[in-house]
Design a protein around this motif. Structure first.
Motif, PDB file in Angstrom:
ATOM      1  N   SER A   2      30.185 -22.493 -34.680  1.00 18.15           N
ATOM      2  CA  SER A   2      32.118 -22.745 -34.666  1.00 18.15           C
ATOM      3  C   SER A   2      31.590 -24.560 -35.532  1.00 18.15           C
ATOM      4  CB  SER A   2      32.511 -22.089 -34.088  1.00 18.15           C
ATOM      5  OG  SER A   2      32.086 -22.637 -32.294  1.00 18.15           O
TER       6      SER A   2
ATOM      7  N   ASN B  15      36.831 -18.556 -31.869  1.00 20.96           N
ATOM      8  CA  ASN B  15      35.645 -18.217 -31.474  1.00 20.96           C
ATOM      9  C   ASN B  15      34.795 -17.265 -31.088  1.00 20.96           C
ATOM     10  OD1 ASN B  15      34.095 -21.534 -31.583  1.00 20.96           O
ATOM     11  ND2 ASN B  15      36.555 -21.557 -30.919  1.00 20.96           N
ATOM     12  N   GLY B  16      35.483 -16.332 -31.458  1.00 22.53           N
ATOM     13  CA  GLY B  16      35.319 -14.855 -31.154  1.00 22.53           C
ATOM     14  C   GLY B  16      36.560 -13.728 -30.887  1.00 22.53           C
ATOM     15  N   THR B  68      32.352 -18.265 -25.630  1.00 25.21           N
ATOM     16  CA  THR B  68      31.429 -18.294 -26.902  1.00 25.21           C
ATOM     17  C   THR B  68      30.368 -19.868 -26.128  1.00 25.21           C
ATOM     18  OG1 THR B  68      33.057 -17.546 -27.592  1.00 25.21           O
ATOM     19  CG2 THR B  68      31.573 -18.725 -28.756  1.00 25.21           C
ATOM     20  N   SER B  70      28.016 -22.466 -28.551  1.00 23.63           N
ATOM     21  CA  SER B  70      27.774 -22.883 -29.612  1.00 23.63           C
ATOM     22  C   SER B  70      27.336 -24.444 -29.499  1.00 23.63           C
ATOM     23  CB  SER B  70      29.262 -22.475 -30.612  1.00 23.63           C
ATOM     24  OG  SER B  70      29.423 -23.332 -31.593  1.00 23.63           O
ATOM     25  N   PHE B  98      26.724 -18.547 -30.851  1.00 27.27           N
ATOM     26  CA  PHE B  98      26.398 -18.950 -31.783  1.00 27.27           C
ATOM     27  C   PHE B  98      24.451 -19.357 -31.785  1.00 27.27           C
ATOM     28  CE2 PHE B  98      30.203 -19.087 -32.031  1.00 27.27           C
ATOM     29  CZ  PHE B  98      31.013 -17.686 -33.277  1.00 27.27           C
ATOM     30  N   LEU B 137      33.819 -15.848 -38.928  1.00 32.05           N
ATOM     31  CA  LEU B 137      32.163 -15.771 -37.373  1.00 32.05           C
ATOM     32  C   LEU B 137      31.531 -16.601 -38.011  1.00 32.05           C
ATOM     33  CD1 LEU B 137      32.620 -13.405 -34.810  1.00 32.05           C
ATOM     34  CD2 LEU B 137      34.112 -15.808 -35.271  1.00 32.05           C
ATOM     35  N   VAL B 157      35.775  -8.041 -35.455  1.00 34.51           N
ATOM     36  CA  VAL B 157      35.753  -9.805 -35.610  1.00 34.51           C
ATOM     37  C   VAL B 157      35.599  -9.439 -37.526  1.00 34.51           C
ATOM     38  CG1 VAL B 157      34.595 -10.440 -33.682  1.00 34.51           C
ATOM     39  CG2 VAL B 157      33.363  -9.210 -35.875  1.00 34.51           C
TER      40      VAL B 157
END
Lengths: 165, 202
Positions: A2, B15-16, B68, B70, B98, B137, B157
């Protein structure tokens, strides 16, 4: 992944912008400041469609260059640069300018008296409001629904687009 | 245990599933062309934080349903993140990760430890040629969402693409989530009415 992108602090203060330009070699003798927007001039001496309030004439940049300008908007000064001049005055230069601007803005705030601090705080609130309005307007045009929430002075805008499949 | 952190946002809805604390780690060996966050590739220390510090920061945020990871590449710091994930799940928070790796590349003991603490994994390189701006996503069509526990399912999602702008009191803007185009351009277009003038001039 993201995305996580921090944008440069918008340049809203003319004096700090001029200081920042001076740091990058464009002192007062090379920069024109106008109360209203004026036309920029191209490398062949032609009048361009773009207008700006702060102008660096092409003579100070290079023979094949166009004028460089900064137009005043509600969300800060915006650089107007030709495709040709982007090689020299592109994202890297703009980031450097933004960093110099942020430095001068900090110095200005540290020196400011109480009344001046209140004025700066008010300017900041107006800027956030202008940013908020601009995002709402554009998001609508791009087909996003906007969910807004606030926490203190922070504003969060979630842009939602429904997809299928 | 130390985590090399690029950035964090206390509360994000992009973000989710639900509201989430988001941690972007610093350092990625994959360097996918067209990546949204190339400044997170370098492994040099950026913000070094202990797992204890991160856990405390997450615990202080109210009304979130998960965390999350990332980046950067979370699996490049799998040992520390597995420990952090274990602790946040003990607080009944979910974990979404991610990664640029494919699922079958995640075989090391450290990677398995992080996978064991992950509810949802979004895997695969970002491939510019397969970019799709309408995938929730994900950035490209080859990327996959894996539901590793029962906590979430596809309908949690699937239906929406989100990006999010945080406006700070000092005028700074942070963009996160899944932008509809190059993120810096998207934000510039939104914030600056005259942005389009910049590239029209010749």
């Amino acid at each position: 992944m993201s995305a996580y992108i921090t944008l440069l602090t918008p340049m809203t203060d003319r004096a700090c912008l001029l200081h920042a330009l001076a740091d990058l070699g464009f002192g007062p003798e090379k920069v024109e400041v106008h109360e209203g927007p004026i036309s920029l001039v191209g490398y062949q001496g032609d009048q361009r469609a773009q207008h700006a309030h702060v102008v660096i004439r092409r003579q100070h940049i290079g023979g094949a260059s166009n004028d460089l300008g900064f137009v005043e908007t509600k969300t800060g000064y915006q650089l107007i640069v030709s495709d040709y001049d982007q090689r020299r005055f592109g994202d890297t230069w703009l980031r450097e300018l933004g960093e110099r601007y942020a430095h001068h803005r900090r110095v200005q705030e540290e020196r400011a008296a109480e009344e001046e601090r209140r004025r700066i705080a008010e300017q900041r609130r107006a800027l956030v409001e202008a940013q908020r309005n601009a995002i709402h307007e554009r998001a609508k045009k791009l087909g996003y629904r906007v969910e807004e929430s606030r926490e203190g002075e922070k504003v969060r805008l979630v842009l939602v687009k429904r997809v299928y499949g | 245990m130390i985590v090399n952190v690029a950035a964090r946002v206390a509360k994000s809805a992009a973000n989710g599933p639900g509201e989430r604390f988001v941690l972007w780690v610093q350092g990625c060996p994959l360097a996918c062309p067209g990546c949204w966050n190339p400044d997170t590739w370098d492994f040099s220390p950026r913000h070094r934080m202990t797992v204890d510090e991160l856990e405390a920061e997450i615990a202080a945020v109210s009304d979130i349903e998960g965390v999350t990871f990332s980046g950067g590449e979370p699996f490049a710091q799998a040992v520390a993140l597995a420990e952090l994930a274990r602790r946040v799940r003990r607080r009944d928070l979910s974990v979404l990760v991610f990664t640029g790796y494919e699922m079958d590349e995640l075989r090391s003991p450290a990677a398995r430890a992080l996978l064991a603490e992950t509810d949802v994994l979004v895997s695969g390189r970002f491939r510019l040629g397969e970019r799709d701006l309408l995938l929730p996503l994900r950035g490209s069509r080859n990327q996959r969402i894996h539901f590793l526990t029962e906590r979430y399912r596809e309908s949690d999602v699937a239906a929406e693409v989100k990006m999010e702008v945080h406006l700070e009191p000092d005028g700074r803007a942070v963009l996160t989530g899944f932008p509809d185009g190059r993120p810096d351009e998207v934000v510039m277009m939104m914030l600056v009415p005259s942005f389009a003038a910049r590239s029209r001039s010749t």
